[in-house]
Design a protein around this motif. Sequence first.
Motif, mmCIF file in Angstrom:
data_model
loop_
_atom_site.group_PDB
_atom_site.id
_atom_site.type_symbol
_atom_site.label_atom_id
_atom_site.label_comp_id
_atom_site.label_asym_id
_atom_site.label_seq_id
_atom_site.Cartn_x
_atom_site.Cartn_y
_atom_site.Cartn_z
ATOM 1 N N ARG A 178 0.946 -1.242 0.122
ATOM 2 C CA ARG A 178 -0.117 0.066 -0.118
ATOM 3 C C ARG A 178 0.778 1.379 -0.037
ATOM 4 O O ARG A 178 0.553 2.114 -0.714
ATOM 5 C CB ARG A 178 -0.796 -0.041 1.152
ATOM 6 C CG ARG A 178 -2.187 -0.957 1.213
ATOM 7 C CD ARG A 178 -2.929 -0.991 2.354
ATOM 8 N NE ARG A 178 -4.149 -1.940 1.840
ATOM 9 C CZ ARG A 178 -4.199 -3.110 2.729
ATOM 10 N NH1 ARG A 178 -3.315 -3.632 3.430
ATOM 11 N NH2 ARG A 178 -5.129 -3.744 2.131
ATOM 12 N N GLY A 179 1.834 1.325 0.814
ATOM 13 C CA GLY A 179 2.785 2.551 0.868
ATOM 14 C C GLY A 179 3.320 2.546 -0.561
ATOM 15 O O GLY A 179 3.653 3.877 -0.822
ATOM 16 N N ASP A 214 0.895 3.992 -3.058
ATOM 17 C CA ASP A 214 0.608 5.283 -2.476
ATOM 18 C C ASP A 214 1.530 6.434 -2.781
ATOM 19 O O ASP A 214 1.334 7.383 -3.283
ATOM 20 C CB ASP A 214 0.070 5.648 -1.077
ATOM 21 C CG ASP A 214 -1.081 4.807 -0.631
ATOM 22 O OD1 ASP A 214 -1.822 4.611 -1.716
ATOM 23 O OD2 ASP A 214 -1.558 4.508 0.398
ATOM 24 N N GLN A 215 2.835 6.096 -2.773
ATOM 25 C CA GLN A 215 4.062 7.084 -3.020
ATOM 26 C C GLN A 215 4.799 6.835 -4.236
ATOM 27 O O GLN A 215 5.923 7.078 -4.218
ATOM 28 C CB GLN A 215 4.836 6.967 -1.709
ATOM 29 C CG GLN A 215 4.134 7.339 -0.366
ATOM 30 C CD GLN A 215 5.164 7.304 0.887
ATOM 31 O OE1 GLN A 215 6.424 7.596 0.752
ATOM 32 N NE2 GLN A 215 4.497 7.266 1.834
ATOM 33 N N TYR A 270 11.007 3.188 -0.313
ATOM 34 C CA TYR A 270 9.797 3.305 0.565
ATOM 35 C C TYR A 270 9.991 3.183 2.111
ATOM 36 O O TYR A 270 9.962 4.328 2.760
ATOM 37 C CB TYR A 270 8.461 2.475 0.471
ATOM 38 C CG TYR A 270 7.386 2.609 1.322
ATOM 39 C CD1 TYR A 270 6.648 3.697 1.223
ATOM 40 C CD2 TYR A 270 7.252 1.638 2.190
ATOM 41 C CE1 TYR A 270 5.493 3.996 2.265
ATOM 42 C CE2 TYR A 270 6.230 1.714 3.199
ATOM 43 C CZ TYR A 270 5.294 2.911 3.002
ATOM 44 O OH TYR A 270 4.362 2.946 3.814
ATOM 45 N N THR A 279 9.982 6.433 4.671
ATOM 46 C CA THR A 279 8.824 6.642 5.337
ATOM 47 C C THR A 279 9.141 6.524 6.876
ATOM 48 O O THR A 279 9.596 5.580 7.379
ATOM 49 C CB THR A 279 7.823 5.381 5.268
ATOM 50 O OG1 THR A 279 7.467 5.697 3.661
ATOM 51 C CG2 THR A 279 6.582 5.596 5.704
#
Length: 138
Positions: A51-52, A55-56, A89, A93
Amino acid sequence: MSARRKGRELALQVLYQLDMSGESSEQALRTFADSFEHTPGSREFGEALVRGVLDQREQIDASIAEASEHWRLERLSRIDANVIRIAVYEMTTPPGLPPQIAINEAIEVARKFGTTDSAAFVNGVLDAVGKRLRAAGA
């Protein structure tokens, strides 16, 4: 194998599946979670990574492009590109995995899933990303 390493491997497989099939991330997550052995912690961590990264992805890909001299992201193997995306990521993050740990983990995953040259290539690109992050104060 640690739950986090297994989660990284799960995330790589899901991201690869998404690249190849174009199916939804939720559908790919369910498929892999139902098809492969995992611990609860590895599944949760893998899902968070997928998901991360999704999303990014735009920012992650920009970081990779800046650090990948003479290589366009679309020319990278899908395995190498996604191993690198996961590591970037994790480095960027909060709370942020220290670059050396993220790089070492990515190298191990690249050795398992990539070509004979993947580990060295991933190491080089991520080292350049890490240097840029340190220079920027991230």
